[in-house]
Structures are given as structure tokens and as C-alpha cells.
Design an enzyme around this catalytic site. Structure first.
Site, PDB file in Angstrom:
ATOM      1  N   GLU A 203       0.817  -1.218   0.000  1.00  0.00           N
ATOM      2  CA  GLU A 203       0.000   0.000   0.000  1.00  0.00           C
ATOM      3  C   GLU A 203       0.852   1.270   0.000  1.00  0.00           C
ATOM      4  OE1 GLU A 203      -3.017  -0.639   3.025  1.00  0.00           O
ATOM      5  OE2 GLU A 203      -3.199  -2.707   2.356  1.00  0.00           O
TER       6      GLU A 203
ATOM      7  N   HIS B 245     -17.379 -10.765   7.174  1.00  0.00           N
ATOM      8  CA  HIS B 245     -16.080 -10.114   7.369  1.00  0.00           C
ATOM      9  C   HIS B 245     -15.284 -10.811   8.462  1.00  0.00           C
ATOM     10  CE1 HIS B 245     -13.472  -6.499   8.615  1.00  0.00           C
ATOM     11  NE2 HIS B 245     -13.021  -6.943   7.463  1.00  0.00           N
ATOM     12  N   HIS B 246     -14.057 -11.159   8.128  1.00  0.00           N
ATOM     13  CA  HIS B 246     -13.111 -11.737   9.084  1.00  0.00           C
ATOM     14  C   HIS B 246     -11.855 -10.894   9.098  1.00  0.00           C
ATOM     15  CE1 HIS B 246     -14.821 -16.096   8.450  1.00  0.00           C
ATOM     16  NE2 HIS B 246     -15.566 -15.393   9.281  1.00  0.00           N
ATOM     17  N   GLU B 247     -11.738 -10.009  10.069  1.00  0.00           N
ATOM     18  CA  GLU B 247     -10.473  -9.275  10.226  1.00  0.00           C
ATOM     19  C   GLU B 247      -9.611 -10.036  11.228  1.00  0.00           C
ATOM     20  OE1 GLU B 247      -8.932  -6.244   8.857  1.00  0.00           O
ATOM     21  OE2 GLU B 247      -7.448  -7.491   9.863  1.00  0.00           O
TER      22      GLU B 247
ATOM     23  N   HIS C 152      -8.281  -8.758   1.919  1.00  0.00           N
ATOM     24  CA  HIS C 152      -7.556  -7.488   2.106  1.00  0.00           C
ATOM     25  C   HIS C 152      -6.223  -7.767   2.803  1.00  0.00           C
ATOM     26  CE1 HIS C 152     -10.288  -4.027   0.997  1.00  0.00           C
ATOM     27  NE2 HIS C 152     -10.792  -5.120   0.462  1.00  0.00           N
ATOM     28  N   GLU C 153      -5.264  -6.859   2.577  1.00  0.00           N
ATOM     29  CA  GLU C 153      -3.883  -7.096   2.995  1.00  0.00           C
ATOM     30  C   GLU C 153      -3.473  -8.500   2.545  1.00  0.00           C
ATOM     31  OE1 GLU C 153      -6.226  -6.218   5.539  1.00  0.00           O
ATOM     32  OE2 GLU C 153      -5.977  -4.217   4.710  1.00  0.00           O
TER      33      GLU C 153
ATOM     34  N   GLU D 280      -7.306  -6.786  -2.209  1.00  0.00           N
ATOM     35  CA  GLU D 280      -6.819  -5.410  -2.168  1.00  0.00           C
ATOM     36  C   GLU D 280      -5.410  -5.429  -2.761  1.00  0.00           C
ATOM     37  OE1 GLU D 280      -7.040  -1.957   1.280  1.00  0.00           O
ATOM     38  OE2 GLU D 280      -6.087  -3.849   1.743  1.00  0.00           O
TER      39      GLU D 280
ATOM     40  N   GLU E 261      -9.730   3.841   0.706  1.00  0.00           N
ATOM     41  CA  GLU E 261      -9.656   4.150   2.143  1.00  0.00           C
ATOM     42  C   GLU E 261      -8.587   5.197   2.457  1.00  0.00           C
ATOM     43  OE1 GLU E 261      -8.902   0.272   3.815  1.00  0.00           O
ATOM     44  OE2 GLU E 261      -6.779   0.351   3.360  1.00  0.00           O
TER      45      GLU E 261
HETATM   46  C1  NOJ Z   1      -8.245  -2.730   6.100  1.00  0.00           C
HETATM   47  C2  NOJ Z   1      -9.132  -2.964   4.947  1.00  0.00           C
HETATM   48  O1  NOJ Z   1      -8.482  -2.629   3.745  1.00  0.00           O
HETATM   49  C3  NOJ Z   1     -10.384  -2.159   5.136  1.00  0.00           C
HETATM   50  O2  NOJ Z   1     -11.221  -2.291   4.009  1.00  0.00           O
HETATM   51  C4  NOJ Z   1     -11.072  -2.600   6.394  1.00  0.00           C
HETATM   52  O3  NOJ Z   1     -12.163  -1.758   6.627  1.00  0.00           O
HETATM   53  C5  NOJ Z   1     -10.131  -2.537   7.593  1.00  0.00           C
HETATM   54  N1  NOJ Z   1      -8.904  -3.174   7.295  1.00  0.00           N
HETATM   55  C6  NOJ Z   1     -10.731  -3.196   8.817  1.00  0.00           C
HETATM   56  O4  NOJ Z   1     -10.858  -4.575   8.604  1.00  0.00           O
HETATM   57 CA    CA Z   2      -6.006  -2.128   3.552  1.00  0.00          CA
END
Ligand code: NOJ
Ligand code: CA
Length: 680
Positions: free
Chosen positions: A179, A381-383, A461-462, A480, A486
Site C-alpha cells: 500500500e 467479514h473476518h479481520e 484485504h492485505e 486489495e 480508504e
Molecule cells: C483494512 C481494509 O483494507 C479495510 O477495508 C477494512 O475496513 C479494515 N482493514 C478493517 O478490517
Molecule cells: Ca487495507
């Protein structure tokens, strides 16, 4: 130089050359433009590449350094035999930039052996297409080589005249993963870069270096060792080893897309063609579509992921978004911050995420049942915040839960600094890995195959960069892997106007991107604020055609769309799955013009955007079907529009056009145009 001749002396079969007899072999693209030569005539085996007679890659080394073993590919290796092949076939994508892909290439398999003991061997498989080439290492079963640890790869890419070549690149092995703002520099200024790295040689030839089919291997970055000499630099494990594998093994394909102009790089299926066919069987459950989400509000700090007064992911808010989605034909609503673990500093709290327990104000059962009545799905969503062992332990149950509630798409996230992915090893010790090392390459694919078992598609993402694996695993729909929208909310600085004029020629060559376009309130903190969207409104619309992804977001808050139904109509209309895509014109970092035809339909769409410079473009409508009339619905920068002070000026107009007509547009500074050609 009579490279074309080799085309006619083409033969299939196995040729043996006695050890020690040096030779050079060539393999040529079907159209004769690209020639790959491999030789053991010099000190050590080397390859070079020609494009239309110009040597675009000078003699470059091949091979690997492995722990406790002599190098593969060093000066003791000789070319002992080779085999030729060719292919001309077509295959169909379940979804994509085009339905039918042609795989037309010539192949050369070159077998190398060490002239003395230990008599190790390996092969290089080379495929040359009209749009570029790929080669990979194949190390067969052999004596004295069982499990190996690759310490480094010795593949080189040696570019001639590096001072006179331009490169577009982002640094690798940095804290911010992929990024970064893209650098535009002389090739000599590149330090260590991620791929795809795109270059323009002094002759005008454009080349993009990347890799295809990155599976069970470390990601390749490019380290400039000497001016113009790039080494394949594999991202290591936390213990310093690059790749741990069993023999036999194959490396990913090292790829060069080659074209005589910038858009030639885009009109290429090289990366997909070098990946294996779909391994998942019937994937009719992978469904492209557009979505909205409880998302931008958090990035603007109007909501929080964690619990409290302004918690975004509530049952009622989700239902409100579902109403909005249903009204406008969107397939899903992404909800972030629904599960336990977000409270506190979630960036560093990955170990406490619980992927099956909701916050009390979010009722998973209720929202998904409500969604069914509206024909809108929840997007899960799984962060992980990079705590992958914590995720791995819960992954099966977490996907099961979503499957039970009819969720067929999940966005995953691996927010943490580069090199800080936390895994707990077999001895219970925390180890910190890179997002693009072998460990994570396997981890990402594991999540995708686990999701596939439950008929769930994944948007990562990431991520690790894309290398075309969507062909083999079509449920890996997007990711991503670059600076997305963002950054305009909180990035310091936000994305510059040229950003989306660089992405198509760099990041997008690897595959679909979840950029999350469509911000209508471009100046949420005022036009003069540091953080704002540095584009016109028309350019936000153009992104829907320019940035390809089968899962495309309308990223702004519903209230901002409600305020501007005229512009919003384009987002409602634009499809996300295409019959055909054609990059018509563009220069890296300056501008891009792309036309795409809707899948299984007659309508065409056009997207064009520019960097910080206003410019006039003229588009020949040769892509339209002969004899067919179309209503062109045009969304263009209005008179006086410019990204800084007048980004909202938008003119929407329509006219009847046919194949052979020409449309002229004036793009504002950081402006764009979006057109729907509706077949009449
Ligand atoms: C980074 C992601 O790119 C973003 O889309 C997301 O909202 C945040 N992480 C939280 O998970
Ligand atoms: Ca990101």
C-alpha cells in the site's frame, strides 16, 4: 537476425546433446515477435529475450542456492536435452474481463545437468505467447535431494540501458505491504520492488515483470543489484529460509509481459494462461455482483468498528443498508465490526478476535433472514489483524456459521505491518512472517479452499499479490493489494490524482482489485482539507469500468447516493462481469481508456480517466457491433470542472451512436468519463 526462421524449423520431440557440447536454443512466440534464447555457451547457463529484433533482456542468470547443497544452475550445469511443444486452445472463464481466453503459445522444456558429481538436474519450462512469456523451474526427484531449503533464487532480469528506461514501482519488504504510492523513476532508481513492476524502455517497448501461479513458494520481489540487473528476491520465512519444500517441486512462473505500447500490457491474458484450470468443479455458486457496506462510515470516523454509541454494525443499520441494496439491485451488504474483538486497539489485538460471536447489538440470524426476504445477502467479514493462528483455529467454525446463514461471500483482512504476521509455531513460540512469504502464501490459499468447501467466495484485504490463481480457484474473487479508496479518508497523504492512472498498468495486471470506488461526497472535511478524494465525480464513475473486480463496491454512504440519483444511475447500471474488455488508449501514469462489453449481453461500457492534467480524448467506437444502434448515456466532467475546486460539476447527456462514430471528451484535471452504450 532471422528469428522468424526458427518458427519454421519447429519440431516436436526430444533432442539429446552430449554433455559438454555448448549450445543455444530459441523458442519464439506464435507471431514471431518475441524470442527467448537459452544457452550454456557462456560461463553459466543464461537466457535472454528479444522483442521485434531488439534485445530487451540481456544475458541473465538462472538457478537457486539451497542450504547444504551446491547451487542449481551454476557453471557446472550443461544443457543436456530439450523438448518442444505448442498449444492453441480456448478456455472459458466463469467470470472475468472476458469470457473466452485464447491460450496460444510455443513451449520449450530445457533439461540441465551438472557435468560432475553430485549429478543434480533441473529443467526450465518456457512458454512464449504473443503477449509475453513465462518460465519456471521444475526440479525432479533425484539422488541426494529430498527436502530442500531454498536460501535464494538466482534468476536475474538484466535490462539494457537502465538509465534511459522508466519504471513504475512500489517498494517491497516495507511495513505498509503493497500500500504505497507508486514511484515513477528511471529504472536505475528502483531499490527493491514488488511485482508487477512495469517499465518503459527507451525504444518505447513496455514490459511488466511478475509471476504466475504462486503456490507453496515465496513471493518474488525484484532487487536491483547493479544498475539494470534485478535479482529475483524471495521473501523469506522468519528463520531466514526462503522456501521449504520437498523434491520434486515446481517454482511459480517468472513472467514478462511485453508490448509495443502501454495498453498492450492490458490486453493480455498471460498470467491467467500460465495458471492451472479450475480445480473446484462446478462454481456456479460464485456470483459476481455489486455491494454496499457498513464501511466508509468507520473510515470517516462517523462510526466505530468497536462497540459504543456510534457502533456501525448494528442490526437496524444492517437492515437499513439491505433496504438500500435491494432498492438498487445490489447483491450484498458488507458488515464490518460485527464480532467480538474490535474493542480497544484492534490493529494490535488480533489474538482476541472471535469469529463466531457477535456484539450484542448485531443479530446475525435476524439480518440474514431479513436479507432473504429482500434478495440481498450479508457479506461476511473476518479481520485477523495478522494473528493467523487465532484465525486458523476458528476458521472452520467461522465459515460454517456463515454458510449456515446463507452468506456466500466473505471479506478477509490481515491488517498488520509487513513482517508482523503472527503465527504460533509447533513449540508454542510466536513467529512473525511477511504477507508474501511462503507461510502466508499457503495460509491465504488455505482460507480460500476452506471457504470453497462451503461454497463461499473470498475477497482478501492485505493479501499476498495476485498471480492469477482465480483461474484455479474461482472463488478467490478479489483482493486489495494496493492503496485503495480508504487512503482518501485517512491516508497521509491521500491518493494522488495519478494513482488510478498508474494502477491499471501495474497492480491491475495481477488481477481484480477491491478498490472500493464510488465516493460521491469527495470533500467530507471541505475542499481544502488534506484528506479528501482528489478526483472529480465523473472520475469516480469511470473507475467502475477501469478497475476490474467481479465484486464491486459502491463505497459511499447511502445518503450521499440518495442526494445524487442522476450520477448514481451509472453505478446501478454498470455490470461487473464482462464478455470482452479492450484497453483502447493510455499511457502509464497519464490516462487510460477502456471499453468492456457486458457478459452475455449487447451493451458496452466505457471508462476513461486522467491524472492531474486535463486532456482531450477522442474515442473511435469501432468496438461496437456493426449495424446495431446504441444510446450512449454519457457521464462527463462538466464545464469548468477540476478536481481541486469544482469536482462535482458533472454533465449527463445521451445521444444515439453507431460503430464507426467518434466521441470526443474533455477530461478535467483528475477527471474522467463513464459511458453506457445501451443497445437499442
Ligand atoms: C483494512 C481494509 O483494507 C479495510 O477495508 C477494512 O475496513 C479494515 N482493514 C478493517 O478490517
Ligand atoms: Ca487495507
Amino acid at each position: 537476425m532471422n528469428f522468424r526462421k526458427s518458427l519454421f524449423v519447429f519440431a516436436i520431440g526430444l533432442f539429446l546433446s552430449p554433455l559438454g557440447l555448448a549450445e543455444e536454443l530459441s523458442v519464439t512466440s506464435p507471431d514471431g515477435d518475441i524470442v527467448f534464447k537459452i544457452s550454456d555457451e557462456g560461463k553459466r547457463p543464461q537466457y535472454r529475450v528479444f522483442y521485434r529484433g531488439e534485445q530487451v533482456l540481456d544475458p541473465s542468470n538462472i538457478g537457486f542456492t539451497m542450504r547444504k547443497l551446491p547451487d542449481l544452475g551454476d557453471e557446472s550445469f550443461k544443457l543436456v536435452s530439450h523438448k518442444r511443444g505448442q498449444n492453441d486452445s480456448q478456455w472459458e472463464q466463469p467470470w472475468g474481463e472476458r469470457k473466452i481466453v485464447r491460450d496460444h503459445h510455443k513451449e520449450l522444456l530445457v533439461n540441465f545437468e551438472r557435468g560432475h558429481k553430485p549429478k543434480h538436474k533441473f529443467s526450465l519450462r518456457i512458454r512464449v505467447f504473443n503477449d509475453g512469456l513465462g518460465f519456471r523451474y521444475e526440479v525432479p526427484k533425484q539422488r541426494g535431494m529430498k527436502s530442500v531449503e531454498i536460501v535464494s533464487e538466482n534468476t536475474e532480469f538484466v535490462f539494457p540501458k537502465p538509465k534511459e528506461s522508466t519504471a513504475w514501482w512500489i517498494p517491497s519488504r516495507g511495513w505498509n505491504r503493497y500500500e504505497y504510492d507508486y514511484n515513477t523513476t528511471a529504472l536505475t532508481e528502483v531499490v527493491r520492488a514488488h511485482t508487477p513492476m512495469t517499465l518503459k524502455l527507451s525504444s518505447g517497448v513496455h514490459i511488466s515483470v511478475h509471476e504466475a501461479a504462486l503456490v507453496d513458494f515465496a513471493g518474488m520481489t525484484l532487487d536491483q543489484r547493479r544498475p539494470g540487473t534485478f535479482n529475483a528476491d524471495l521473501t523469506p520465512w522468519s528463520d531466514g529460509v526462503a522456501v521449504k519444500t520437498k523434491v520434486a517441486f515446481k517454482s511459480p512462473w517468472r513472467t514478462l509481459q511485453i508490448a509495443d505500447n502501454a495498453v498492450g500490457l492490458l490486453n493480455s491474458d498471460l498470467i491467467l494462461n500460465l495458471n492451472e484450470p479450475n480445480k473446484l468443479g462446478d462454481v456456479s455458486w460464485v456470483k459476481p455482483g455489486k455491494y454496499v457496506g457498513i464501511w466508509w462510515g468507520m473510515h470517516l470516523k462517523a462510526n466505530t468498528w468497536g462497540s459504543g454509541d456510534i457502533h456501525g454494525a448494528t442490526t437496524s443499520e444492517t437492515m437499513r443498508y439491505m433496504d438500500f441494496a435491494a432498492k438498487h439491485g445490489f447483491v450484498g451488504v458488507l458488515v464490518e465490526g460485527w464480532n467480538i474483538g474490535w474493542d480497544g486497539d484492534w490493529y494490535s489485538n488480533g489474538d482476541i478476535f472471535d469469529f463466531t460471536k457477535s456484539f450484542p447489538d448485531f443479530d446475525l440470524e435476524k439480518v440474514t433472514t431479513y436479507g432473504k426476504t429482500k434478495n440481498v445477502e450479508l457479506i461476511g467479514h473476518h479481520e485477523t489483524s495478522g494473528s493467523v493462528t487465532n484465525y486458523r483455529k476458528q476458521m472452520g467454525d467461522a465459515f460454517d456459521l456463515y454458510q449456515k446463514h446463507g452468506v456466500t461471500r466473505v471479506k478477509t483482512g490481515y491488517v498488520t505491518d509487513g513482517g508482523r504476521i503472527k503465527r504460533i509455531d509447533d513449540d508454542g513460540i510466536a513467529r512473525y512472517e511477511w504477507h508474501d512469504g511462503q507461510f502466508m502464501v499457503n495460509e491465504y490459499l488455505h482460507s480460500v479452499t476452506e471457504a470453497a468447501k462451503r461454497k463461499i467466495s473470498v475477497n482478501t484485504h492485505e493479501p499476498v499479490k495476485d498471480t492469477g490463481l482465480r483461474r484455479t480457484y474461482p472463488n478467490w474473487v478479489s483482493r486489495e493489494g494496493a492503496r485503495g479508496q480508504e487512503y482518501n479518508a485517512w491516508g497521509s497523504p491521500p491518493n494522488p490524482p495519478e494513482h488510478t492512472a498508474i494502477l491499471p498498468f501495474t497492480r491491475m495486471l495481477s488481477g481484480p482489485m477491491d478498490f472500493t470506488p464510488g465516493i460521491f461526497d469527495l470533500s467530507f472535511d471541505g475542499l481544502d482539507a488534506e484528506n479528501r478524494v482528489k478526483t472529480t465525480l465523473a472520475k469516480q464513475l469511470a473507475l467502475y469500468v477501469v478497475i476490474y473486480t467481479p465484486l464491486q463496491m459502491a463505497a459511499d454512504l447511502p445518503k450521499n447516493y440518495d442526494k445524487n440519483p442522476e450520477a448514481f444511475q451509472f453505478i446501478v447500471d454498470v455490470p461487473v462481469d464482462w464478455e470482452e474488455s479492450i484497453a483502447l488508449a493510455g499511457e502509464v501514469g497519464d490516462y487510460i481508456v477502456i471499453a468492456r462489453q457486458e457478459r452475455d449481453a449487447k451493451d458496452w461500457y466505457l471508462g476513461a480517466l486522467t491524472d492531474e492534467n486535463a486532456r482531450n480524448i477522442s474515442v473511435d467506437l469501432d468496438f461496437l457491433t456493426k449495424g446495431q444502434k446504441y444510446r450512449a448515456e454519457i457521464y462527463r466532467d462538466g464545464l469548468g470542472a477540476n478536481w481541486k475546486t469544482a469536482p462535482y460539476k458533472l454533465t449527463v447527456e445521451s445521444r444515439v451512436v453507431r460503430k464507426g462514430d467518434t466521441l470526443k471528451f474533455s477530461l478535467a484535471t483528475s477527471g474522467g468519463v463513464a459511458v453506457r452504450f445501451e443497445a437499442l
